[in-house]
Write an enzyme that holds these catalytic residues in place. Structure first.
Site, PDB file in Angstrom:
ATOM      1  N   LEU A 229     -50.896 -20.660  -3.922  1.00  0.00           N
ATOM      2  CA  LEU A 229     -49.631 -20.058  -4.431  1.00  0.00           C
ATOM      3  C   LEU A 229     -48.601 -19.832  -2.838  1.00  0.00           C
ATOM      4  O   LEU A 229     -47.683 -20.504  -2.748  1.00  0.00           O
ATOM      5  CB  LEU A 229     -49.596 -18.796  -5.043  1.00  0.00           C
ATOM      6  CG  LEU A 229     -50.074 -18.793  -6.499  1.00  0.00           C
ATOM      7  CD1 LEU A 229     -50.283 -17.477  -6.868  1.00  0.00           C
ATOM      8  CD2 LEU A 229     -48.960 -19.525  -7.407  1.00  0.00           C
ATOM      9  N   CYS A 278     -49.907  -9.033  -0.569  1.00  0.00           N
ATOM     10  CA  CYS A 278     -51.184  -9.571  -0.888  1.00  0.00           C
ATOM     11  C   CYS A 278     -51.507 -11.064  -0.218  1.00  0.00           C
ATOM     12  O   CYS A 278     -52.441 -11.543   0.235  1.00  0.00           O
ATOM     13  CB  CYS A 278     -51.571  -9.648  -2.295  1.00  0.00           C
ATOM     14  SG  CYS A 278     -52.118  -8.292  -2.890  1.00  0.00           S
ATOM     15  N   GLN A 280     -50.498 -12.616   2.664  1.00  0.00           N
ATOM     16  CA  GLN A 280     -50.775 -12.852   3.904  1.00  0.00           C
ATOM     17  C   GLN A 280     -52.137 -12.280   3.921  1.00  0.00           C
ATOM     18  O   GLN A 280     -53.042 -12.882   4.560  1.00  0.00           O
ATOM     19  CB  GLN A 280     -49.794 -11.846   4.829  1.00  0.00           C
ATOM     20  CG  GLN A 280     -50.479 -11.924   6.293  1.00  0.00           C
ATOM     21  CD  GLN A 280     -49.328 -11.633   7.179  1.00  0.00           C
ATOM     22  OE1 GLN A 280     -48.291 -12.166   7.398  1.00  0.00           O
ATOM     23  NE2 GLN A 280     -49.652 -10.685   7.972  1.00  0.00           N
TER      24      GLN A 280
HETATM   25  P1  NAD Z   1     -52.086   0.548  -4.179  1.00  0.00           P
HETATM   26  O1  NAD Z   1     -52.115   0.681  -2.796  1.00  0.00           O
HETATM   27  O2  NAD Z   1     -50.725   0.505  -4.831  1.00  0.00           O
HETATM   28  O3  NAD Z   1     -53.243   1.454  -4.950  1.00  0.00           O
HETATM   29  C1  NAD Z   1     -54.272   1.563  -4.526  1.00  0.00           C
HETATM   30  C2  NAD Z   1     -54.545   3.201  -5.050  1.00  0.00           C
HETATM   31  O4  NAD Z   1     -56.160   3.421  -4.694  1.00  0.00           O
HETATM   32  C3  NAD Z   1     -53.839   4.256  -4.157  1.00  0.00           C
HETATM   33  O5  NAD Z   1     -53.266   4.986  -4.829  1.00  0.00           O
HETATM   34  C4  NAD Z   1     -54.994   4.944  -3.215  1.00  0.00           C
HETATM   35  O6  NAD Z   1     -54.562   6.469  -2.998  1.00  0.00           O
HETATM   36  C5  NAD Z   1     -56.009   4.870  -4.198  1.00  0.00           C
HETATM   37  N1  NAD Z   1     -57.601   5.081  -3.842  1.00  0.00           N
HETATM   38  C6  NAD Z   1     -57.848   4.471  -2.634  1.00  0.00           C
HETATM   39  N2  NAD Z   1     -59.178   4.986  -2.430  1.00  0.00           N
HETATM   40  C7  NAD Z   1     -59.623   5.831  -3.596  1.00  0.00           C
HETATM   41  C8  NAD Z   1     -60.671   6.507  -3.656  1.00  0.00           C
HETATM   42  N3  NAD Z   1     -61.730   6.360  -3.021  1.00  0.00           N
HETATM   43  N4  NAD Z   1     -60.806   7.248  -5.018  1.00  0.00           N
HETATM   44  C9  NAD Z   1     -59.608   7.134  -5.782  1.00  0.00           C
HETATM   45  N5  NAD Z   1     -58.217   6.571  -5.489  1.00  0.00           N
HETATM   46  C10 NAD Z   1     -58.371   5.676  -4.293  1.00  0.00           C
HETATM   47  O7  NAD Z   1     -52.852  -1.029  -4.235  1.00  0.00           O
HETATM   48  P2  NAD Z   1     -52.495  -2.097  -5.294  1.00  0.00           P
HETATM   49  O8  NAD Z   1     -51.104  -2.773  -5.096  1.00  0.00           O
HETATM   50  O9  NAD Z   1     -52.530  -1.434  -6.645  1.00  0.00           O
HETATM   51  O10 NAD Z   1     -53.677  -3.050  -5.067  1.00  0.00           O
HETATM   52  C11 NAD Z   1     -55.018  -2.853  -5.380  1.00  0.00           C
HETATM   53  C12 NAD Z   1     -55.864  -3.901  -5.212  1.00  0.00           C
HETATM   54  O11 NAD Z   1     -55.210  -5.034  -6.152  1.00  0.00           O
HETATM   55  C13 NAD Z   1     -55.855  -4.541  -3.918  1.00  0.00           C
HETATM   56  O12 NAD Z   1     -57.210  -5.136  -3.665  1.00  0.00           O
HETATM   57  C14 NAD Z   1     -54.904  -5.766  -4.234  1.00  0.00           C
HETATM   58  O13 NAD Z   1     -55.213  -7.042  -3.258  1.00  0.00           O
HETATM   59  C15 NAD Z   1     -55.146  -6.111  -5.787  1.00  0.00           C
HETATM   60  N6  NAD Z   1     -54.042  -6.994  -6.243  1.00  0.00           N
HETATM   61  C16 NAD Z   1     -52.745  -6.388  -6.039  1.00  0.00           C
HETATM   62  C17 NAD Z   1     -51.681  -6.905  -6.930  1.00  0.00           C
HETATM   63  C18 NAD Z   1     -50.296  -6.371  -6.768  1.00  0.00           C
HETATM   64  O14 NAD Z   1     -49.319  -7.102  -7.229  1.00  0.00           O
HETATM   65  N7  NAD Z   1     -49.946  -5.192  -5.994  1.00  0.00           N
HETATM   66  C19 NAD Z   1     -51.939  -7.890  -7.569  1.00  0.00           C
HETATM   67  C20 NAD Z   1     -53.193  -8.353  -7.675  1.00  0.00           C
HETATM   68  C21 NAD Z   1     -54.373  -7.800  -7.069  1.00  0.00           C
HETATM   69  C1  UGA Z   2     -48.620 -12.568  -5.932  1.00  0.00           C
HETATM   70  C2  UGA Z   2     -49.156 -13.710  -6.934  1.00  0.00           C
HETATM   71  O1  UGA Z   2     -48.011 -14.323  -7.547  1.00  0.00           O
HETATM   72  C3  UGA Z   2     -49.894 -12.894  -8.288  1.00  0.00           C
HETATM   73  O2  UGA Z   2     -50.573 -14.007  -8.937  1.00  0.00           O
HETATM   74  C4  UGA Z   2     -50.999 -12.222  -7.355  1.00  0.00           C
HETATM   75  O3  UGA Z   2     -51.761 -11.540  -8.277  1.00  0.00           O
HETATM   76  C5  UGA Z   2     -50.464 -11.198  -6.586  1.00  0.00           C
HETATM   77  O4  UGA Z   2     -49.558 -11.836  -5.487  1.00  0.00           O
HETATM   78  C6  UGA Z   2     -51.477 -10.462  -5.750  1.00  0.00           C
HETATM   79  O5  UGA Z   2     -52.684 -10.589  -5.621  1.00  0.00           O
HETATM   80  O6  UGA Z   2     -51.070  -9.440  -5.033  1.00  0.00           O
HETATM   81  P1  UGA Z   2     -46.548 -11.052  -5.974  1.00  0.00           P
HETATM   82  O7  UGA Z   2     -46.962 -10.954  -4.410  1.00  0.00           O
HETATM   83  O8  UGA Z   2     -46.405  -9.669  -6.596  1.00  0.00           O
HETATM   84  O9  UGA Z   2     -47.587 -11.789  -6.881  1.00  0.00           O
HETATM   85  O10 UGA Z   2     -45.324 -11.838  -6.043  1.00  0.00           O
HETATM   86  P2  UGA Z   2     -45.015 -13.288  -6.047  1.00  0.00           P
HETATM   87  O11 UGA Z   2     -43.933 -13.493  -7.243  1.00  0.00           O
HETATM   88  O12 UGA Z   2     -45.941 -14.267  -5.984  1.00  0.00           O
HETATM   89  O13 UGA Z   2     -43.927 -13.322  -4.606  1.00  0.00           O
HETATM   90  C7  UGA Z   2     -44.671 -13.375  -3.465  1.00  0.00           C
HETATM   91  C8  UGA Z   2     -43.631 -13.682  -2.458  1.00  0.00           C
HETATM   92  O14 UGA Z   2     -43.357 -14.980  -2.425  1.00  0.00           O
HETATM   93  C9  UGA Z   2     -42.132 -13.175  -2.643  1.00  0.00           C
HETATM   94  O15 UGA Z   2     -41.734 -12.484  -1.450  1.00  0.00           O
HETATM   95  C10 UGA Z   2     -41.360 -14.062  -3.001  1.00  0.00           C
HETATM   96  O16 UGA Z   2     -40.017 -13.938  -2.933  1.00  0.00           O
HETATM   97  C11 UGA Z   2     -42.030 -15.185  -2.500  1.00  0.00           C
HETATM   98  N1  UGA Z   2     -41.679 -16.497  -3.183  1.00  0.00           N
HETATM   99  C12 UGA Z   2     -42.252 -16.612  -4.487  1.00  0.00           C
HETATM  100  C13 UGA Z   2     -40.964 -17.625  -2.412  1.00  0.00           C
HETATM  101  O17 UGA Z   2     -40.565 -17.633  -1.329  1.00  0.00           O
HETATM  102  N2  UGA Z   2     -40.888 -18.727  -3.276  1.00  0.00           N
HETATM  103  C14 UGA Z   2     -41.120 -18.948  -4.493  1.00  0.00           C
HETATM  104  O18 UGA Z   2     -40.902 -20.129  -5.031  1.00  0.00           O
HETATM  105  C15 UGA Z   2     -41.965 -18.060  -4.935  1.00  0.00           C
END
Ligand code: NAD
Ligand code: UGA
Length: 458
Positions: A229, A278, A280
């Site tokens: 992506l 995520c 980077q």
């Molecule tokens: P986040 O930082 O928002 O949430 C993580 C939470 O875990 C925090 O509230 C923290 O306090 C808690 N935590 C840490 N260690 C703990 C422990 N030992 N016991 C209980 N709680 C604990 O993170 P996030 O954005 O929800 O991402 C979580 C995971 O999901 C990451 O690995 C990320 O890469 C992945 N992910 C994120 C997204 C997204 O859109 N943010 C999408 C897909 C996957």
């Molecule tokens: C991304 C993936 O899209 C999810 O599938 C994945 O689960 C998630 O990372 C993750 O692992 O955290 P997210 O980072 O929440 O989701 O948002 P995106 O819509 O992917 O956008 C990421 C960045 O790319 C944003 O800064 C967005 O503005 C930029 N982007 C997106 C562009 O510059 N151009 C595009 O065409 C699309």
């Protein structure tokens, strides 16, 4: 196969909160408890102001909270009473030590695993929801088995990476393209654990969209999906630089190539750079894993995706400075948007941070407005630079007497502003730098603005 009626999730963040709320909504027969070590975060989940802004989330939480959805800091208690434990803790890039700046920091994951081991008195299915390096399940299994005092307790580990995007989390969770479940499908217990989780999702996801794989494929697929992506964005951003040099229009190029069904139209919007917690981190993690396996050329290929993203941000700063006669010292530059994308208040790795720092290094005074990002978050992200920043509660105030406006986030409301009125209150010449390609540039030029839009003829 064990029928699941109790689930807990360790980590009440952007993923843990919404995903568990969706399971609770779709599976009223399952008690879902989301736990976290952060008391303020749990308090917010239990209040009227949830800790994250996500369209549609409030309604889902309100429908289930107190019925079959609970938020708590009692991590141990939730582990003890649950048959299935999701781990959705943060897995950031390591800041120190071996692999610093690249490898995933699994400290939080390991700590969660140690607590699970200490508290488990009966068999548990452990679900990796966090994004982790490939073969993490192997390491976690060792931590679990060797730290559990009762040798008869069986842990079945599954990988169930999350693909939701912020801003669209609820619709992504309601109708996911696919759900991926990795497990030890080669043995009976592993297959039974996969089936138990698949049955949870089958309450609302069509069965043919629930994909199963071996553990390592599932773990690697998550990193691969994010890398692919992000690579699309870096590719179109690379094109945007060439478009500006040649007079081509990146939107037209994106449309033209996107109509090829093999390429497809989505994720081809040129931008000031991708942000978010995520892309980077996961690419660096992927590249580091490649390095560790001696695959230098493969690692370099993926590093270049991040390199192109950095280039795009610095190119944008250079464009602002050069267009404004090579000096922005003490000029008020309005930044519309600070979040890394629209419909979220999340600022993790937002391009606005690097662009903002670049502009301030050249002496600018930033006037920031974002509909969802609060001033204390901006102060945290721009630590040490707040002397050059004022945050505003309305765009109107941010734009008053500004020399230039930079569009950092593609919030819909920016498109509906009266740009003639804005022009009238800005300093002249008034510049617009559209880092998201959302405005009507011809209209802006008619009004009198000098417009720079990424990848568009100048
Ligand atoms: P986040 O930082 O928002 O949430 C993580 C939470 O875990 C925090 O509230 C923290 O306090 C808690 N935590 C840490 N260690 C703990 C422990 N030992 N016991 C209980 N709680 C604990 O993170 P996030 O954005 O929800 O991402 C979580 C995971 O999901 C990451 O690995 C990320 O890469 C992945 N992910 C994120 C997204 C997204 O859109 N943010 C999408 C897909 C996957
Ligand atoms: C991304 C993936 O899209 C999810 O599938 C994945 O689960 C998630 O990372 C993750 O692992 O955290 P997210 O980072 O929440 O989701 O948002 P995106 O819509 O992917 O956008 C990421 C960045 O790319 C944003 O800064 C967005 O503005 C930029 N982007 C997106 C562009 O510059 N151009 C595009 O065409 C699309």
């Amino acid at each position: 196969m064990v029928k699941i009626t109790t689930i807990c999730c360790i980590g009440a963040g952007y993923v843990g909160g919404p995903t568990m709320a969706m399971i609770a909504l779709k599976c009223p027969h399952i008690k879902v408890t989301v736990v976290d070590i952060s008391q303020p975060r749990i308090d917010a989940w239990n209040s009227d102001e949830l800790p994250i802004y996500e369209p549609g989330l409030d309604e889902v939480v309100k429908a289930c909270r107190g019925k079959n959805l609970f938020f708590s800091t009692d991590v141990a208690g939730a582990i003890r009473e649950s048959q299935m434990i999701f781990v959705s803790v943060n897995t950031p890039t390591k800041k120190t030590g071996l692999g610093s700046g690249k490898a995933a920091d699994l400290t939080y994951w390991e700590s969660a695993a140690r607590t699970i081991a200490a508290e488990s008195k009966d068999n548990k299915i452990i679900v990796e929801k966090s994004t982790v390096p490939v073969r993490t399940a192997e390491a976690i299994e060792k931590v679990l088995k060797r730290n559990c005092s009762d040798a008869s307790v069986q842990f079945d580990i599954l990988s169930n990476p999350e693909f939701l995007a912020e801003g669209t989390a609820i619709s992504d969770l309601t109708a996911p393209d696919r759900v991926l479940i990795g497990g030890k499908i080669e043995n009976e217990a592993g297959q039974a654990a996969v089936d138990a989780l698949a049955e949870v999702y089958a309450n609302w996801v069509p069965k043919n969209q629930i994909i199963t794989a071996n553990l390592w494929s599932a773990e690697l697929s998550k990193l691969a999906a994010n890398a692919f992506l992000a690579q699309r964005i870096s590719s179109i951003n690379a094109m945007s630089a060439l478009c500006e040099a040649t007079g081509a229009d990146v939107a037209q190029v994106a449309h033209s190539i996107g109509t090829d069904s093999r390429i497809g139209p989505k994720f081809l919007n040129a931008s000031v750079g991708f942000g978010g917690s995520c892309f980077q981190k996961d690419i660096l993690n992927l590249a580091y894993i490649c390095e560790c396996h001696g695959l230098k050329e493969v690692a370099d290929y993926w590093y270049s995706v991040v390199g192109m993203n950095d280039y795009q941000k610095s190119r944008f700063v250079r464009r602002v400075v050069s267009a404004m006669f090579n000096t922005i010292r003490n000029k008020k530059i309005a930044m519309l948007g600070f979040a890394f994308k629209k419909d979220t208040g999340d600022t993790r790795e937002t391009p606005a941070i690097d662009v903002g720092k670049g502009l301030i290094e050249d002496g600018a005074q930033l006037a920031i407005y974002d509909p969802q990002v609060k001033e204390d978050q901006i102060a945290y992200d721009m630590e040490g630079m707040m002397g050059n920043i004022t945050c505003y509660k309305t765009a109107k105030e941010a734009l008053q007497d500004a020399h230039a406006v930079t569009i950092m986030t593609e919030w819909d409301e920016f498109k509906s502003y009266d740009w003639k009125e804005i022009y009238d209150v800005m300093q002249k010449p008034a510049f617009v730098f559209d880092g998201r390609l959302i405005l009507d540039h011809d209209h802006l030029r008619e009004i009198g603005f000098i417009v720079y839009a990424l990848g568009k003829p100048i």
